[in-house]
Each structure stands twice: as C-alpha cells, then as structure tokens.
Write a protein that holds these residues in place. Structure first.
Motif, PDB file in Angstrom:
ATOM      1  N   LYS A   1      37.788 -45.006  -8.825  1.00 50.44           N
ATOM      2  CA  LYS A   1      37.479 -45.337  -7.431  1.00 50.44           C
ATOM      3  C   LYS A   1      36.532 -44.275  -6.886  1.00 50.44           C
ATOM      4  O   LYS A   1      36.457 -43.153  -7.398  1.00 50.44           O
ATOM      5  CB  LYS A   1      38.724 -45.461  -6.572  1.00 50.44           C
ATOM      6  CG  LYS A   1      39.492 -44.191  -6.372  1.00 50.44           C
ATOM      7  CD  LYS A   1      40.667 -44.420  -5.431  1.00 50.44           C
ATOM      8  CE  LYS A   1      41.179 -43.074  -4.939  1.00 50.44           C
ATOM      9  NZ  LYS A   1      42.006 -43.166  -3.781  1.00 50.44           N
TER      10      LYS A   1
ATOM     11  N   ASP B   1      25.133 -42.743   9.016  1.00 56.51           N
ATOM     12  CA  ASP B   1      26.527 -42.296   8.911  1.00 56.51           C
ATOM     13  C   ASP B   1      27.526 -43.453   8.859  1.00 56.51           C
ATOM     14  O   ASP B   1      28.723 -43.239   8.776  1.00 56.51           O
ATOM     15  CB  ASP B   1      26.879 -41.390  10.095  1.00 56.51           C
ATOM     16  CG  ASP B   1      26.124 -40.066  10.041  1.00 56.51           C
ATOM     17  OD1 ASP B   1      25.790 -39.622   8.931  1.00 56.51           O
ATOM     18  OD2 ASP B   1      25.862 -39.499  11.112  1.00 56.51           O
TER      19      ASP B   1
ATOM     20  N   PHE C   1      34.800 -40.612  -1.949  1.00 60.77           N
ATOM     21  CA  PHE C   1      34.380 -40.279  -0.592  1.00 60.77           C
ATOM     22  C   PHE C   1      33.776 -41.514   0.053  1.00 60.77           C
ATOM     23  O   PHE C   1      33.508 -42.507  -0.609  1.00 60.77           O
ATOM     24  CB  PHE C   1      33.371 -39.114  -0.576  1.00 60.77           C
ATOM     25  CG  PHE C   1      32.133 -39.346  -1.403  1.00 60.77           C
ATOM     26  CD1 PHE C   1      31.027 -40.008  -0.873  1.00 60.77           C
ATOM     27  CD2 PHE C   1      32.067 -38.906  -2.720  1.00 60.77           C
ATOM     28  CE1 PHE C   1      29.891 -40.233  -1.630  1.00 60.77           C
ATOM     29  CE2 PHE C   1      30.931 -39.125  -3.483  1.00 60.77           C
ATOM     30  CZ  PHE C   1      29.841 -39.789  -2.937  1.00 60.77           C
ATOM     31  N   ASP C   2      33.581 -41.443   1.367  1.00 64.79           N
ATOM     32  CA  ASP C   2      33.000 -42.570   2.105  1.00 64.79           C
ATOM     33  C   ASP C   2      31.525 -42.707   1.736  1.00 64.79           C
ATOM     34  O   ASP C   2      30.760 -41.744   1.880  1.00 64.79           O
ATOM     35  CB  ASP C   2      33.116 -42.359   3.615  1.00 64.79           C
ATOM     36  CG  ASP C   2      34.557 -42.370   4.085  1.00 64.79           C
ATOM     37  OD1 ASP C   2      35.396 -42.970   3.390  1.00 64.79           O
ATOM     38  OD2 ASP C   2      34.844 -41.774   5.140  1.00 64.79           O
ATOM     39  N   VAL C   3      31.139 -43.877   1.268  1.00 65.09           N
ATOM     40  CA  VAL C   3      29.744 -44.109   0.907  1.00 65.09           C
ATOM     41  C   VAL C   3      28.968 -44.490   2.164  1.00 65.09           C
ATOM     42  O   VAL C   3      29.194 -45.534   2.754  1.00 65.09           O
ATOM     43  CB  VAL C   3      29.602 -45.202  -0.170  1.00 65.09           C
ATOM     44  CG1 VAL C   3      28.131 -45.504  -0.440  1.00 65.09           C
ATOM     45  CG2 VAL C   3      30.287 -44.773  -1.459  1.00 65.09           C
ATOM     46  N   THR C   4      28.096 -43.577   2.556  1.00 63.37           N
ATOM     47  CA  THR C   4      27.161 -43.818   3.648  1.00 63.37           C
ATOM     48  C   THR C   4      25.781 -43.498   3.099  1.00 63.37           C
ATOM     49  O   THR C   4      25.660 -42.851   2.049  1.00 63.37           O
ATOM     50  CB  THR C   4      27.446 -42.913   4.862  1.00 63.37           C
ATOM     51  OG1 THR C   4      27.228 -41.547   4.477  1.00 63.37           O
ATOM     52  CG2 THR C   4      28.862 -43.084   5.376  1.00 63.37           C
TER      53      THR C   4
ATOM     54  N   SER D   1      25.636 -39.712   2.855  1.00 60.86           N
ATOM     55  CA  SER D   1      26.355 -39.068   1.753  1.00 60.86           C
ATOM     56  C   SER D   1      25.605 -39.243   0.431  1.00 60.86           C
ATOM     57  O   SER D   1      25.531 -38.309  -0.378  1.00 60.86           O
ATOM     58  CB  SER D   1      27.796 -39.584   1.645  1.00 60.86           C
ATOM     59  OG  SER D   1      27.836 -40.957   1.301  1.00 60.86           O
TER      60      SER D   1
ATOM     61  N   ASP E   1      29.613 -51.210   2.958  1.00 61.25           N
ATOM     62  CA  ASP E   1      30.443 -52.050   2.093  1.00 61.25           C
ATOM     63  C   ASP E   1      29.633 -52.365   0.846  1.00 61.25           C
ATOM     64  O   ASP E   1      28.583 -53.001   0.926  1.00 61.25           O
ATOM     65  CB  ASP E   1      30.830 -53.343   2.810  1.00 61.25           C
ATOM     66  CG  ASP E   1      31.797 -53.085   3.949  1.00 61.25           C
ATOM     67  OD1 ASP E   1      32.642 -52.175   3.817  1.00 61.25           O
ATOM     68  OD2 ASP E   1      31.695 -53.788   4.979  1.00 61.25           O
TER      69      ASP E   1
ATOM     70  N   LYS F   1      29.640 -46.340   7.278  1.00 63.13           N
ATOM     71  CA  LYS F   1      30.163 -46.636   5.937  1.00 63.13           C
ATOM     72  C   LYS F   1      29.583 -47.962   5.449  1.00 63.13           C
ATOM     73  O   LYS F   1      29.524 -48.937   6.187  1.00 63.13           O
ATOM     74  CB  LYS F   1      31.684 -46.692   5.968  1.00 63.13           C
ATOM     75  CG  LYS F   1      32.293 -46.785   4.591  1.00 63.13           C
ATOM     76  CD  LYS F   1      33.803 -46.677   4.632  1.00 63.13           C
ATOM     77  CE  LYS F   1      34.343 -46.829   3.241  1.00 63.13           C
ATOM     78  NZ  LYS F   1      35.783 -46.819   3.202  1.00 63.13           N
TER      79      LYS F   1
ATOM     80  N   GLU G   1      28.943 -50.868  -6.549  1.00 63.61           N
ATOM     81  CA  GLU G   1      30.136 -50.031  -6.709  1.00 63.61           C
ATOM     82  C   GLU G   1      30.236 -49.496  -8.132  1.00 63.61           C
ATOM     83  O   GLU G   1      30.546 -48.328  -8.344  1.00 63.61           O
ATOM     84  CB  GLU G   1      31.388 -50.830  -6.339  1.00 63.61           C
ATOM     85  CG  GLU G   1      32.635 -49.980  -6.331  1.00 63.61           C
ATOM     86  CD  GLU G   1      33.856 -50.698  -5.783  1.00 63.61           C
ATOM     87  OE1 GLU G   1      34.955 -50.164  -5.967  1.00 63.61           O
ATOM     88  OE2 GLU G   1      33.704 -51.784  -5.191  1.00 63.61           O
TER      89      GLU G   1
ATOM     90  N   SER H   1      33.942 -35.908   3.712  1.00 66.53           N
ATOM     91  CA  SER H   1      34.596 -36.344   2.477  1.00 66.53           C
ATOM     92  C   SER H   1      33.765 -35.990   1.234  1.00 66.53           C
ATOM     93  O   SER H   1      34.330 -35.665   0.188  1.00 66.53           O
ATOM     94  CB  SER H   1      34.911 -37.839   2.526  1.00 66.53           C
ATOM     95  OG  SER H   1      33.740 -38.608   2.753  1.00 66.53           O
TER      96      SER H   1
ATOM     97  N   TRP I   1      35.049 -33.461  -1.838  1.00 62.88           N
ATOM     98  CA  TRP I   1      35.055 -33.877  -3.238  1.00 62.88           C
ATOM     99  C   TRP I   1      34.298 -32.869  -4.106  1.00 62.88           C
ATOM    100  O   TRP I   1      34.795 -32.473  -5.162  1.00 62.88           O
ATOM    101  CB  TRP I   1      34.438 -35.268  -3.379  1.00 62.88           C
ATOM    102  CG  TRP I   1      34.434 -35.762  -4.792  1.00 62.88           C
ATOM    103  CD1 TRP I   1      35.522 -36.004  -5.592  1.00 62.88           C
ATOM    104  CD2 TRP I   1      33.291 -36.070  -5.595  1.00 62.88           C
ATOM    105  NE1 TRP I   1      35.127 -36.445  -6.833  1.00 62.88           N
ATOM    106  CE2 TRP I   1      33.755 -36.495  -6.857  1.00 62.88           C
ATOM    107  CE3 TRP I   1      31.918 -36.033  -5.363  1.00 62.88           C
ATOM    108  CZ2 TRP I   1      32.914 -36.872  -7.877  1.00 62.88           C
ATOM    109  CZ3 TRP I   1      31.074 -36.420  -6.382  1.00 62.88           C
ATOM    110  CH2 TRP I   1      31.566 -36.828  -7.630  1.00 62.88           C
TER     111      TRP I   1
END
Length: 194
Positions: free
Chosen positions: A155, A119, A158-161, A164, A123, A121, A129, A184, A188
């Motif tokens: 962009k 869970d 949602f939060d990339v985990t 997810s 980077d 996030k 990306e 998130s 979406w």
C-alpha cells in the motif's frame, strides 16, 4: 551568528554529492552520495559552537548512479500520470452545473482558506497505483539500511498529492536536491532513514 540556523517546522534537507567522474574499474559501478539532515522538532541554533540537540540527525548513503537515474525517470512518469488524473477530475468537477445557492456559498469562501490544487489528495486509478507502488518500493529499497530485506510495498505509505510526488521527484534530482517539510511523505522518508 551569521551561520546560525532555525526552522519552525520538521524538515529534511537532501543534497547529492557526485564523486569525480573518473572511470570506475570493471567490477564496480559508479555510486553517488545522498547527504541528508533532518530535525524532528523545531530548531533554533544561535551558537554553533555549543549546539547540541536530540532532535537533529544527519547521515549519508552510497547509491548506484544508474538506479538513481532510472528511478528519477519513473518518478517523472508517475508525476505526469498524477497530473493527468488531476486534470480529469478537475474537468469533471467543473462540468457539473451548480445551483445559484451553491455558487453564492462558493463566493463566501476566501481564497486563502482553500487548499492549493497541488495539496489535494489524488484518487489513483489501478494502473497509476501500481506504478506508484513500484516507484515507492524502489525508493524504499534505495533508502533502507539493509536493501536486501526491503520488501515491495502493498500500500502507498503517504497521501498522494501532486506536491508529494513533486517533492519525491525533486529528492532524486542529482543537480539540486530538495527540502521536504513535515507531513506524511516526510514521516515515511524519516522512517526509512532511521
């Protein structure tokens, strides 16, 4: 009563239906049905004969099978890349020495309060990306009511985990389908289906 249902969270349930494997004619491609149902508020159904809710929605989309298979492979590659990035950041954080005081403070934190690694996030580096934007643009095009008007994403919405991305990959698993709960990613996907 045995068929009653309840959910304390917002969630979307995804199932796939693959029509008979009869060979399509030359001018059509094989399509599968994406069946979905979601609620935007907690739901408790005690009597299915009189249930009526303004917060429960369902529908279906016909999607080319070849595009689903291609997207599933891309999402699998993206998940692998996210896992590599997580391993790299985990090894960096564990290689930094901590003082005795920091170690004793760490011991006071109960394990139940710490977020699960899946869970956290992630980077993303530039390559990952861009890979994520391409995959998510494809998801957006497949789920949009008018795919031709669906523009590529600039962009990540949602939060990339790891969780997810795993949920997204599971969503396009034709054999199993999935349930995605509020967050998130849920928001979406719902925005695309409305």
């Amino acid at each position: 009563e045995s068929r009653a249902a309840s959910t304390s969270n917002k969630e979307i349930n995804i199932q796939w239906y693959i029509p008979s494997v009869a060979k399509p004619s030359n001018d059509t491609e094989t399509k599968v049905l994406l069946l979905y149902a979601y609620n935007t508020k907690p739901v408790k159904i005690s009597n299915i004969k009189i249930f009526s809710s303004m917060s429960v929605f369902s529908g279906h989309l016909r999607i080319p099978l070849a595009r689903i298979i291609s997207l599933k492979e891309k999402l699998s590659d993206l998940k692998e890349q996210v896992e590599i990035l997580m391993q790299g950041s985990k090894s960096l954080s564990t290689s930094v020495p901590t003082s005795f005081l920091e170690q004793s403070e760490t011991l006071k934190i109960s394990p139940s309060n710490k977020p699960k690694m899946s869970d956290v996030k992630v980077d993303l580096d530039e390559k990952t990306e861009e890979m994520a934007k391409r995959c998510l643009s494809e998801v957006k095009a497949l789920l949009s009511v008018v795919p031709a008007l669906s523009s590529p994403l600039t962009k990540i919405p949602f939060d990339v985990t790891l969780q997810s991305i795993t949920n997204l990959e599971d969503m396009f698993d034709l054999a199993n389908g999935c349930i995605i709960t509020e967050g998130s990613l849920f928001n979406w996907i719902i925005s695309l289906l409305r």
